[in-house]
Design a protein around this motif. Sequence first.
Motif, PDB file in Angstrom:
ATOM      1  N   MET A 117       0.823  -1.221   0.000  1.00 36.83           N
ATOM      2  CA  MET A 117       0.000   0.000   0.000  1.00 36.83           C
ATOM      3  C   MET A 117       0.852   1.263   0.000  1.00 36.83           C
ATOM      4  N   GLY A 143       6.719   9.018   7.851  1.00 38.42           N
ATOM      5  CA  GLY A 143       5.786   7.903   7.920  1.00 38.42           C
ATOM      6  C   GLY A 143       6.014   6.856   6.843  1.00 38.42           C
ATOM      7  N   SER A 166       8.206  17.047  14.001  1.00 41.74           N
ATOM      8  CA  SER A 166       9.079  17.503  15.089  1.00 41.74           C
ATOM      9  C   SER A 166      10.520  17.170  14.715  1.00 41.74           C
ATOM     10  N   ARG A 169      11.720  13.564  14.478  1.00 41.23           N
ATOM     11  CA  ARG A 169      11.205  12.733  13.380  1.00 41.23           C
ATOM     12  C   ARG A 169      11.984  12.928  12.075  1.00 41.23           C
ATOM     13  N   GLY A 221      -3.475  11.561   1.752  1.00 42.02           N
ATOM     14  CA  GLY A 221      -4.159  11.183   2.989  1.00 42.02           C
ATOM     15  C   GLY A 221      -4.368  12.389   3.886  1.00 42.02           C
ATOM     16  N   TRP A 222      -4.866  12.109   5.084  1.00 39.62           N
ATOM     17  CA  TRP A 222      -5.241  13.190   6.010  1.00 39.62           C
ATOM     18  C   TRP A 222      -4.936  12.694   7.420  1.00 39.62           C
ATOM     19  N   PHE A 247      -5.976  10.809  -4.668  1.00 36.35           N
ATOM     20  CA  PHE A 247      -5.338   9.562  -5.072  1.00 36.35           C
ATOM     21  C   PHE A 247      -6.034   8.395  -4.381  1.00 36.35           C
ATOM     22  N   LEU A 289       1.633   3.198  15.943  1.00 33.82           N
ATOM     23  CA  LEU A 289       1.509   3.847  14.634  1.00 33.82           C
ATOM     24  C   LEU A 289       0.653   5.108  14.732  1.00 33.82           C
ATOM     25  N   ARG A 292       2.297   8.187  16.326  1.00 34.41           N
ATOM     26  CA  ARG A 292       3.448   8.747  15.592  1.00 34.41           C
ATOM     27  C   ARG A 292       4.773   8.316  16.213  1.00 34.41           C
ATOM     28  N   GLY A 296       8.454   4.881   9.606  1.00 40.78           N
ATOM     29  CA  GLY A 296       8.377   3.955   8.481  1.00 40.78           C
ATOM     30  C   GLY A 296       7.258   2.953   8.683  1.00 40.78           C
TER      31      GLY A 296
HETATM   32  N1  NAP Z   1      -5.002   7.487  -0.971  1.00 45.52           N
HETATM   33  C1  NAP Z   1      -4.464   6.300  -0.730  1.00 45.52           C
HETATM   34  O1  NAP Z   1      -4.628   5.357  -1.500  1.00 45.52           O
HETATM   35  C2  NAP Z   1      -3.599   6.147   0.496  1.00 45.52           C
HETATM   36  C3  NAP Z   1      -2.646   5.137   0.560  1.00 45.52           C
HETATM   37  C4  NAP Z   1      -1.813   5.065   1.686  1.00 45.52           C
HETATM   38  C5  NAP Z   1      -2.000   5.972   2.733  1.00 45.52           C
HETATM   39  N2  NAP Z   1      -2.976   6.908   2.658  1.00 45.52           N
HETATM   40  C6  NAP Z   1      -3.163   7.881   3.734  1.00 45.52           C
HETATM   41  O2  NAP Z   1      -1.968   8.658   3.825  1.00 45.52           O
HETATM   42  C7  NAP Z   1      -1.733   9.044   5.163  1.00 45.52           C
HETATM   43  C8  NAP Z   1      -0.355   8.578   5.585  1.00 45.52           C
HETATM   44  O3  NAP Z   1      -0.328   7.157   5.629  1.00 45.52           O
HETATM   45  P1  NAP Z   1       0.929   6.414   6.247  1.00 45.52           P
HETATM   46  O4  NAP Z   1       0.613   4.973   6.210  1.00 45.52           O
HETATM   47  O5  NAP Z   1       2.166   6.931   5.641  1.00 45.52           O
HETATM   48  O6  NAP Z   1       0.835   6.939   7.763  1.00 45.52           O
HETATM   49  P2  NAP Z   1       1.981   7.074   8.868  1.00 45.52           P
HETATM   50  O7  NAP Z   1       3.046   6.080   8.609  1.00 45.52           O
HETATM   51  O8  NAP Z   1       1.294   7.038  10.165  1.00 45.52           O
HETATM   52  O9  NAP Z   1       2.589   8.513   8.611  1.00 45.52           O
HETATM   53  C9  NAP Z   1       1.806   9.660   8.824  1.00 45.52           C
HETATM   54  C10 NAP Z   1       2.690  10.841   9.063  1.00 45.52           C
HETATM   55  O10 NAP Z   1       1.827  11.976   9.186  1.00 45.52           O
HETATM   56  C11 NAP Z   1       2.432  12.892  10.049  1.00 45.52           C
HETATM   57  N3  NAP Z   1       1.462  13.726  10.774  1.00 45.52           N
HETATM   58  C12 NAP Z   1       1.445  15.058  10.740  1.00 45.52           C
HETATM   59  N4  NAP Z   1       0.447  15.540  11.485  1.00 45.52           N
HETATM   60  C13 NAP Z   1      -0.149  14.481  12.027  1.00 45.52           C
HETATM   61  C14 NAP Z   1      -1.235  14.361  12.924  1.00 45.52           C
HETATM   62  N5  NAP Z   1      -1.898  15.421  13.395  1.00 45.52           N
HETATM   63  N6  NAP Z   1      -1.590  13.122  13.298  1.00 45.52           N
HETATM   64  C15 NAP Z   1      -0.932  12.056  12.834  1.00 45.52           C
HETATM   65  N7  NAP Z   1       0.108  12.111  11.970  1.00 45.52           N
HETATM   66  C16 NAP Z   1       0.495  13.335  11.575  1.00 45.52           C
HETATM   67  C17 NAP Z   1       3.304  12.109  11.000  1.00 45.52           C
HETATM   68  O11 NAP Z   1       4.457  12.905  11.064  1.00 45.52           O
HETATM   69  P3  NAP Z   1       5.595  12.818  12.215  1.00 45.52           P
HETATM   70  O12 NAP Z   1       6.029  11.400  12.213  1.00 45.52           O
HETATM   71  O13 NAP Z   1       6.663  13.718  11.685  1.00 45.52           O
HETATM   72  O14 NAP Z   1       5.012  13.213  13.492  1.00 45.52           O
HETATM   73  C18 NAP Z   1       3.485  10.745  10.346  1.00 45.52           C
HETATM   74  O15 NAP Z   1       4.835  10.475  10.044  1.00 45.52           O
HETATM   75  C19 NAP Z   1      -2.880   8.458   5.986  1.00 45.52           C
HETATM   76  O16 NAP Z   1      -3.887   9.428   6.134  1.00 45.52           O
HETATM   77  C20 NAP Z   1      -3.358   7.311   5.123  1.00 45.52           C
HETATM   78  O17 NAP Z   1      -4.704   6.982   5.379  1.00 45.52           O
HETATM   79  C21 NAP Z   1      -3.778   7.010   1.560  1.00 45.52           C
END
Ligand code: NAP
Length: 307
Positions: A117, A143, A166, A169, A221-222, A247, A289, A292, A296
Amino acid sequence: MVMHALVVDPDASGSLRLGTAPEPHPAPRQLVIAVRHISLNRGEVAFAGRLPAGTVHGYDAAGVVVRAAADGTGPAVGAEVAAFGAGAWAERMAVDTTAVAEVPAGVDLADAAALPMAGVTALRTLRSRSVLGRRVLITGAAGGVGRYAVQLAALGGAHVIASVGSPARAAGLAELGAHQVVVGLAGIDRPVDLVLDTVGGRQLVAAWELLAPGGSVQNIGWACDEPAVFAPYSLFSIGPAKTMSTFGDVHEVGPDLATLLDLVAAGRLAPEVDRRDSWERVADAARALLDRRIAGKVVLDVEPAAA
Ligand SMILES: NC(=O)c1ccc[n+]([C@@H]2O[C@H](COP(=O)([O-])OP(=O)(O)OC[C@H]3O[C@@H](n4cnc5c(N)ncnc54)[C@H](OP(=O)(O)O)[C@@H]3O)[C@@H](O)[C@H]2O)c1
């Protein structure tokens, strides 16, 4: 026949627990994998509680083919594969042959499980335009999606700006290819051509303001829980149009998964598995996860003891 699986349970911590589920019934275009490793993604973990109780959750897996597809497509029994599809967090998973890729020699099966993913999302959003010589801003860079995006953007010849929440990170991102690592969006003093945004909220609004004429935001994402409020006319710009795109294209990921696996095999892409654990501890891993605390990916082992 039942198997063990991570199933949705509204009463469990994080709405997930190790339980049982019926064996999968593959369609003619699907093969069956004995799953060895799975990986967690923020969206799945955050929204598990929205699914019906008993649903076998998850999308990312790696394992060994135990039943080939009846239509004759895809890898043979015994092949090691990475896979993307619903119901991945189980001892056995039925998955379309178009959504699997064979794992090359030398690539750890647990690393392969960390790719589908997040890796395919990073690859496909970067492909939305040529990044060679372009300034690419990646938010949520620490992330799962972010760490792949940093590496792939650098491989594609971009000037990579990695944004983290931060200072702590920021660790490791320069080594992965980031030319500049910023906290929030502080210190970005020139416009950017492409933004891969996984955070949303106020930061998405501020990232839009950083776009060069003709630039694009890929909203992936959000991760934050706040809205994005655009001031009147702030979406207006003179010159080549700025764009913002959604996306969600996970159609036939097999070939892109194979590309990612080949990059790993060649030592050009690191899966960045920050936590490896038993799937029995899914609640702890999911909490880390969401809090935060993972840099990775989280990979969980489908323990033989549960079989
Ligand atoms: N559209 C799609 O097909 C698709 C596919 C994959 C993922 N996504 C979405 O993309 C986003 C990221 O996914 P991921 O798997 O990479 O997640 P992840 O590994 O948890 O990474 C998310 C990153 O967002 C940052 N972040 C900033 N503000 C945040 C807040 N208020 N709360 C939580 N995190 C915050 C964090 O930064 P720091 O570590 O620097 O604190 C963290 O490193 C998610 O929303 C996910 O649902 C969408």
